[in-house]
Enzyme design. Structure first.
Site, PDB file in Angstrom:
ATOM      1  N   CYS A  86       0.836  -1.194   0.000  1.00 14.36           N
ATOM      2  CA  CYS A  86       0.000   0.000   0.000  1.00 14.36           C
ATOM      3  C   CYS A  86       0.879   1.256   0.000  1.00 14.36           C
ATOM      4  CB  CYS A  86      -0.979  -0.045   1.175  1.00 14.36           C
ATOM      5  SG  CYS A  86      -2.375   1.103   1.019  1.00 14.36           S
ATOM      6  N   HIS A 196      -3.495  -5.783   0.974  1.00 13.25           N
ATOM      7  CA  HIS A 196      -2.842  -6.073   2.259  1.00 13.25           C
ATOM      8  C   HIS A 196      -2.875  -7.569   2.578  1.00 13.25           C
ATOM      9  CE1 HIS A 196      -2.321  -1.944   3.891  1.00 13.25           C
ATOM     10  NE2 HIS A 196      -3.323  -1.665   3.084  1.00 13.25           N
ATOM     11  N   GLU A 198      -1.093  -9.153   4.638  1.00 11.89           N
ATOM     12  CA  GLU A 198      -0.862  -9.363   6.075  1.00 11.89           C
ATOM     13  C   GLU A 198      -2.159  -9.389   6.867  1.00 11.89           C
ATOM     14  OE1 GLU A 198      -0.734  -4.815   5.690  1.00 11.89           O
ATOM     15  OE2 GLU A 198      -0.337  -6.595   4.443  1.00 11.89           O
TER      16      GLU A 198
END
Length: 221
Positions: A86, A196, A198
């Site tokens: 990002c 994302h 994660e």
């Protein structure tokens, strides 16, 4: 896998990244403040998401000129793996570590939702845990994720297989050219992506589609 997370003023997704790296890698990453002029001897350097310096000027433009970025460039040149998610992707393009730019979303609105990604190149150190063409789910949260490159640059990265992920099934949230969601550098050791991974690494998050990116790095360390 030894990892380091670079933290800039305005980073707000660093804790998510730290949690993912700790859970999957079994050890907490080192934290490197933006004013540092060196990075530890690690296998992976991560530039996390957020709004570094409040996204003033252009997203990632100020962070790209932070003292620590000289050390990140040197590490990347030595072959150390670098991951920018990002805002981290924006920083990597602004720093010249990846081609192209991230512009304002075509809708001119902040977008926060889940998208579908297709694995465009499963042969990189970051994507080898997936299959070529595999569809995965991943959340996005950004206002400036519209990837753009001039025709010559775009032809080069497409021809080199540098596109790692594409938005799939009509879920492109920002207008990115060729549905590009993530790219690697020519050497293949630097990855930038807007979604994302994660945030989707365990069942409690609603799925594990992002986990293979990190386990691939762990296996390669």
């Amino acid at each position: 896998m030894k990892a380091a997370v670079v933290v800039f003023p305005g980073s707000n997704r660093d804790q998510d990244m730290i949690a993912a790296l700790t859970k999957i890698g079994g050890a907490a990453p080192a934290l490197v403040w933006h004013k540092e002029t060196s990075v530890p001897d690690v296998d992976l350097i991560v530039l996390p998401g957020g709004f570094s310096y409040g996204d003033y000027l252009r997203s990632g433009a100020i962070a790209a000129r932070a003292p620590v970025m000289a050390a990140v460039r040197q590490a990347a040149a030595r072959g150390v793996k670098v991951l920018g998610v990002c805002n981290g992707f924006q920083i990597l393009t602004e720093a010249g570590l990846l081609p192209g730019v991230l512009m304002r979303n075509a809708s001119l609105r902040f977008v926060c939702r889940e998208v579908k990604l297709a694995v465009a190149n499963a042969g990189t150190a970051f994507t080898r845990g997936y299959r070529e063409g595999q569809l995965i789910r991943c959340p996005v949260a950004h206002a400036d994720g519209n990837y753009f490159a001039d025709p010559e640059t775009l032809a080069r990265i497409e021809g080199n297989g540098q596109v790692a992920f594409r938005y799939a099934e009509g879920t492109n949230p920002n207008g990115s050219v060729n549905d590009i969601a993530g790219i690697v550098n020519e050497a293949g050791n630097v990855l930038g992506l807007m979604p994302h991974p994660e945030d989707l690494i365990e069942a409690a998050h609603g799925g594990t589609d992002g986990r293979a990116l990190f386990t691939a790095l762990l296996d390669a360390a």
